[in-house]
Design a protein around this motif. Sequence first.
Motif, PDB file in Angstrom:
ATOM      1  N   THR A 194       0.858  -1.181   0.000  1.00  0.00           N
ATOM      2  CA  THR A 194       0.000   0.000   0.000  1.00  0.00           C
ATOM      3  C   THR A 194       0.894   1.230   0.000  1.00  0.00           C
ATOM      4  O   THR A 194       2.063   1.168   0.370  1.00  0.00           O
ATOM      5  CB  THR A 194      -0.925   0.029   1.229  1.00  0.00           C
ATOM      6  N   SER A 195       0.325   2.347  -0.396  1.00  0.00           N
ATOM      7  CA  SER A 195       1.123   3.557  -0.571  1.00  0.00           C
ATOM      8  C   SER A 195       1.620   4.146   0.735  1.00  0.00           C
ATOM      9  O   SER A 195       2.629   4.826   0.779  1.00  0.00           O
ATOM     10  CB  SER A 195       0.292   4.629  -1.292  1.00  0.00           C
ATOM     11  N   GLY A 196       0.897   3.905   1.806  1.00  0.00           N
ATOM     12  CA  GLY A 196       1.256   4.560   3.056  1.00  0.00           C
ATOM     13  C   GLY A 196       0.779   5.991   3.123  1.00  0.00           C
ATOM     14  O   GLY A 196       1.112   6.730   4.032  1.00  0.00           O
ATOM     15  N   SER A 197      -0.040   6.419   2.155  1.00  0.00           N
ATOM     16  CA  SER A 197      -0.491   7.808   2.130  1.00  0.00           C
ATOM     17  C   SER A 197      -1.396   8.127   3.313  1.00  0.00           C
ATOM     18  O   SER A 197      -1.544   9.280   3.697  1.00  0.00           O
ATOM     19  CB  SER A 197      -1.230   8.104   0.821  1.00  0.00           C
ATOM     20  N   SER A 198      -1.994   7.094   3.907  1.00  0.00           N
ATOM     21  CA  SER A 198      -2.804   7.317   5.103  1.00  0.00           C
ATOM     22  C   SER A 198      -1.982   7.150   6.365  1.00  0.00           C
ATOM     23  O   SER A 198      -2.479   7.296   7.467  1.00  0.00           O
ATOM     24  CB  SER A 198      -3.979   6.326   5.138  1.00  0.00           C
ATOM     25  N   GLY A 199      -0.689   6.820   6.195  1.00  0.00           N
ATOM     26  CA  GLY A 199       0.184   6.637   7.335  1.00  0.00           C
ATOM     27  C   GLY A 199       0.221   5.212   7.856  1.00  0.00           C
ATOM     28  O   GLY A 199       0.894   4.923   8.835  1.00  0.00           O
ATOM     29  N   ASP A 200      -0.492   4.279   7.212  1.00  0.00           N
ATOM     30  CA  ASP A 200      -0.562   2.891   7.677  1.00  0.00           C
ATOM     31  C   ASP A 200      -0.140   1.918   6.577  1.00  0.00           C
ATOM     32  O   ASP A 200      -0.979   1.276   5.955  1.00  0.00           O
ATOM     33  CB  ASP A 200      -1.987   2.548   8.123  1.00  0.00           C
ATOM     34  N   PRO A 201       1.154   1.774   6.307  1.00  0.00           N
ATOM     35  CA  PRO A 201       1.592   0.930   5.194  1.00  0.00           C
ATOM     36  C   PRO A 201       1.619  -0.558   5.538  1.00  0.00           C
ATOM     37  O   PRO A 201       1.814  -0.942   6.681  1.00  0.00           O
ATOM     38  CB  PRO A 201       3.021   1.422   4.955  1.00  0.00           C
ATOM     39  N   PHE A 202       1.408  -1.420   4.539  1.00  0.00           N
ATOM     40  CA  PHE A 202       1.606  -2.855   4.718  1.00  0.00           C
ATOM     41  C   PHE A 202       1.675  -3.531   3.348  1.00  0.00           C
ATOM     42  O   PHE A 202       1.266  -2.982   2.332  1.00  0.00           O
ATOM     43  CB  PHE A 202       0.507  -3.487   5.583  1.00  0.00           C
ATOM     44  N   VAL A 203       2.222  -4.758   3.350  1.00  0.00           N
ATOM     45  CA  VAL A 203       2.312  -5.574   2.142  1.00  0.00           C
ATOM     46  C   VAL A 203       1.046  -6.419   2.041  1.00  0.00           C
ATOM     47  O   VAL A 203       0.519  -6.881   3.047  1.00  0.00           O
ATOM     48  CB  VAL A 203       3.556  -6.480   2.197  1.00  0.00           C
ATOM     49  N   PHE A 204       0.557  -6.626   0.815  1.00  0.00           N
ATOM     50  CA  PHE A 204      -0.654  -7.424   0.635  1.00  0.00           C
ATOM     51  C   PHE A 204      -0.526  -8.290  -0.607  1.00  0.00           C
ATOM     52  O   PHE A 204       0.400  -8.130  -1.412  1.00  0.00           O
ATOM     53  CB  PHE A 204      -1.886  -6.521   0.495  1.00  0.00           C
ATOM     54  N   VAL A 205      -1.458  -9.221  -0.769  1.00  0.00           N
ATOM     55  CA  VAL A 205      -1.517 -10.034  -1.993  1.00  0.00           C
ATOM     56  C   VAL A 205      -2.951 -10.080  -2.506  1.00  0.00           C
ATOM     57  O   VAL A 205      -3.911  -9.875  -1.746  1.00  0.00           O
ATOM     58  CB  VAL A 205      -1.011 -11.486  -1.782  1.00  0.00           C
ATOM     59  N   LYS A 206      -3.067 -10.344  -3.796  1.00  0.00           N
ATOM     60  CA  LYS A 206      -4.362 -10.639  -4.414  1.00  0.00           C
ATOM     61  C   LYS A 206      -4.156 -11.899  -5.251  1.00  0.00           C
ATOM     62  O   LYS A 206      -3.080 -12.098  -5.827  1.00  0.00           O
ATOM     63  CB  LYS A 206      -4.804  -9.496  -5.340  1.00  0.00           C
ATOM     64  N   ASP A 207      -5.159 -12.768  -5.302  1.00  0.00           N
ATOM     65  CA  ASP A 207      -4.995 -13.907  -6.202  1.00  0.00           C
ATOM     66  C   ASP A 207      -5.087 -13.403  -7.638  1.00  0.00           C
ATOM     67  O   ASP A 207      -5.640 -12.334  -7.912  1.00  0.00           O
ATOM     68  CB  ASP A 207      -5.993 -15.029  -5.896  1.00  0.00           C
ATOM     69  N   LYS A 208      -4.522 -14.154  -8.552  1.00  0.00           N
ATOM     70  CA  LYS A 208      -4.330 -13.644  -9.918  1.00  0.00           C
ATOM     71  C   LYS A 208      -5.644 -13.410 -10.662  1.00  0.00           C
ATOM     72  O   LYS A 208      -5.745 -12.486 -11.463  1.00  0.00           O
ATOM     73  CB  LYS A 208      -3.396 -14.565 -10.697  1.00  0.00           C
ATOM     74  N   TYR A 209      -6.649 -14.221 -10.379  1.00  0.00           N
ATOM     75  CA  TYR A 209      -7.949 -13.999 -11.019  1.00  0.00           C
ATOM     76  C   TYR A 209      -8.579 -12.711 -10.491  1.00  0.00           C
ATOM     77  O   TYR A 209      -9.135 -11.914 -11.264  1.00  0.00           O
ATOM     78  CB  TYR A 209      -8.874 -15.188 -10.770  1.00  0.00           C
ATOM     79  N   CYS A 210      -8.473 -12.486  -9.189  1.00  0.00           N
ATOM     80  CA  CYS A 210      -8.998 -11.262  -8.590  1.00  0.00           C
ATOM     81  C   CYS A 210      -8.328 -10.035  -9.200  1.00  0.00           C
ATOM     82  O   CYS A 210      -8.990  -9.039  -9.518  1.00  0.00           O
ATOM     83  CB  CYS A 210      -8.768 -11.299  -7.076  1.00  0.00           C
ATOM     84  N   HIS A 211      -7.008 -10.111  -9.395  1.00  0.00           N
ATOM     85  CA  HIS A 211      -6.290  -8.966  -9.979  1.00  0.00           C
ATOM     86  C   HIS A 211      -6.688  -8.760 -11.437  1.00  0.00           C
ATOM     87  O   HIS A 211      -6.781  -7.622 -11.913  1.00  0.00           O
ATOM     88  CB  HIS A 211      -4.783  -9.182  -9.862  1.00  0.00           C
ATOM     89  N   ALA A 212      -6.938  -9.863 -12.147  1.00  0.00           N
ATOM     90  CA  ALA A 212      -7.401  -9.752 -13.535  1.00  0.00           C
ATOM     91  C   ALA A 212      -8.772  -9.082 -13.589  1.00  0.00           C
ATOM     92  O   ALA A 212      -9.054  -8.287 -14.497  1.00  0.00           O
ATOM     93  CB  ALA A 212      -7.460 -11.135 -14.177  1.00  0.00           C
ATOM     94  N   LEU A 213      -9.643  -9.380 -12.617  1.00  0.00           N
ATOM     95  CA  LEU A 213     -10.950  -8.724 -12.553  1.00  0.00           C
ATOM     96  C   LEU A 213     -10.793  -7.216 -12.367  1.00  0.00           C
ATOM     97  O   LEU A 213     -11.548  -6.426 -12.946  1.00  0.00           O
ATOM     98  CB  LEU A 213     -11.777  -9.296 -11.391  1.00  0.00           C
ATOM     99  N   THR A 214      -9.817  -6.821 -11.564  1.00  0.00           N
ATOM    100  CA  THR A 214      -9.546  -5.395 -11.365  1.00  0.00           C
ATOM    101  C   THR A 214      -9.234  -4.727 -12.692  1.00  0.00           C
ATOM    102  O   THR A 214      -9.803  -3.680 -13.029  1.00  0.00           O
ATOM    103  CB  THR A 214      -8.355  -5.204 -10.395  1.00  0.00           C
ATOM    104  N   TRP A 215      -8.341  -5.331 -13.471  1.00  0.00           N
ATOM    105  CA  TRP A 215      -7.971  -4.746 -14.765  1.00  0.00           C
ATOM    106  C   TRP A 215      -9.144  -4.756 -15.741  1.00  0.00           C
ATOM    107  O   TRP A 215      -9.340  -3.804 -16.502  1.00  0.00           O
ATOM    108  CB  TRP A 215      -6.777  -5.488 -15.354  1.00  0.00           C
ATOM    109  N   ALA A 216      -9.931  -5.827 -15.714  1.00  0.00           N
ATOM    110  CA  ALA A 216     -11.102  -5.895 -16.605  1.00  0.00           C
ATOM    111  C   ALA A 216     -12.074  -4.765 -16.282  1.00  0.00           C
ATOM    112  O   ALA A 216     -12.689  -4.175 -17.183  1.00  0.00           O
ATOM    113  CB  ALA A 216     -11.790  -7.254 -16.467  1.00  0.00           C
ATOM    114  N   GLY A 217     -12.212  -4.444 -14.995  1.00  0.00           N
ATOM    115  CA  GLY A 217     -13.078  -3.347 -14.588  1.00  0.00           C
ATOM    116  C   GLY A 217     -12.574  -1.998 -15.067  1.00  0.00           C
ATOM    117  O   GLY A 217     -13.349  -1.152 -15.539  1.00  0.00           O
ATOM    118  N   PHE A 218     -11.273  -1.784 -14.949  1.00  0.00           N
ATOM    119  CA  PHE A 218     -10.679  -0.541 -15.456  1.00  0.00           C
ATOM    120  C   PHE A 218     -10.891  -0.420 -16.964  1.00  0.00           C
ATOM    121  O   PHE A 218     -11.279   0.640 -17.473  1.00  0.00           O
ATOM    122  CB  PHE A 218      -9.173  -0.506 -15.163  1.00  0.00           C
ATOM    123  N   ILE A 219     -10.627  -1.497 -17.689  1.00  0.00           N
ATOM    124  CA  ILE A 219     -10.758  -1.495 -19.151  1.00  0.00           C
ATOM    125  C   ILE A 219     -12.175  -1.113 -19.568  1.00  0.00           C
ATOM    126  O   ILE A 219     -12.380  -0.301 -20.478  1.00  0.00           O
ATOM    127  CB  ILE A 219     -10.367  -2.875 -19.721  1.00  0.00           C
TER     128      ILE A 219
END
Length: 435
Positions: free
Chosen positions: A100-125
């Motif tokens: 995460t960007s840490g722009s809110s002051g609370d940074p951390f590492v995260f994961v998304k499964d690959k299908y979930c991330h593909a859905l994100t891009w499909a939504g943007f498209i």
Amino acid sequence: MKLFNLSLWINGFPLKKAKRAIEAIQKINDTEFEKYQSQKKEEIVDFHLKHNPFYKSFAKKANLNDWNSIPIMTKRDLQQPLKNRLSEGFFKKNSYVNKTSGSSGDPFVFVKDKYCHALTWAGFIKRYDWFDIDFNSSMQARFYGIPLNKKGYYKERFKDFLSKRYRFSVFDLSDKQLKKNLSKFKTTKFNYINGYTSSIVQFAKYLKQENIILQTICPSLKVCIVTSEMLFEEDRSLLEERFGVPVVNEYGAAELGLIAFQNPKTEWLVNTDDLYLEIVDENNSILPYGELGRIVITSLYNKAHPFIRYDLGDIGKLSKESTVRKPILESLVGRTDDIVKLPSGKKAAGLTFYYVTKTIIEDDGNVKEFIIEQLKIDTFKISYVSGYELSEENLTKTKKAIAKYLEPNLIVDFERKTVLKRSNSGKLKQFKSYL
């Protein structure tokens, strides 16, 4: 060749499958949609209760038949080693990993499964297509930061190449640099502008100073899409006046993807394809449309890592015209960033510190919160909450990063605190200037 689509496929993101899924979700009629949404909410909670030890421990009292029994999680809850938060069968190697960007002051590492991330891009498209923008063929003028270490720098440049993007610096917003930016628009057929609001607004102010309408020198320009920072109405008016194209407001988060996107009717539509958004009060009770509260979001498809009733730290409200099928974000009290002014006369976007803070983010979750304050033209203070003091090595790395991204010879002081002062909205402002 569709390089953008190809790059996602090479990295194992099933974009074609995701596109078909988004199309099918958007065809669900209003009557059936609430049933679909309830089913997906129940499925994702059930999955993580069965396959994610961290979530099973976190949501001990969760009842699948009572959504209000599902606990709200915050970034603080997730600030522990990533390996503790992964679902069974998911690892860094078979997932999408980011910070995460840490722009809110609370940074951390995260994961998304690959299908979930593909859905994100499909939504943007799908949404960019509303404005005749194609990620494979439309040329983007990108106002984002970029890592300055060799590996990160060239990785981003390669991604820019695949995505038909030209990246403008947000670390230098001086008139001299903005003049160079303008020259690039004269020689490049950009189709859209995308990036940090404050940086793009600075470019528009320069155009106003020079009495220039950008589309007159770059006729191919169709739209300007701003993200990551608050867009105020006076800034929108300035952008539309100086660019000569529509301005679209985008709201997203790295760990969730697209949250809301403005349609051609200027409605700020919440993404209901793969997310579920709620507005809650200080007692975690769901508020009716039209009332201001905390934004809480559930990722309906991320099986690698739970983001269930996840409190982003943002404050907003949904329009009274909203429906379950079509929630409309009426207002957002999001992150705003000042412009950094430096002794040399150089100016930079407040989100420059997004990249600096990456140097103090650790996967073990030591740094819990941080804020950066500009006390004088050459003096900055970083206040942070952590389990233990930052090492001299980390302090040195941070100072070197600030010198690299901003300029040398700046004074940087560090102070470890037990708690950081919050605004009335309950949110930390990552950067604040007292100049």
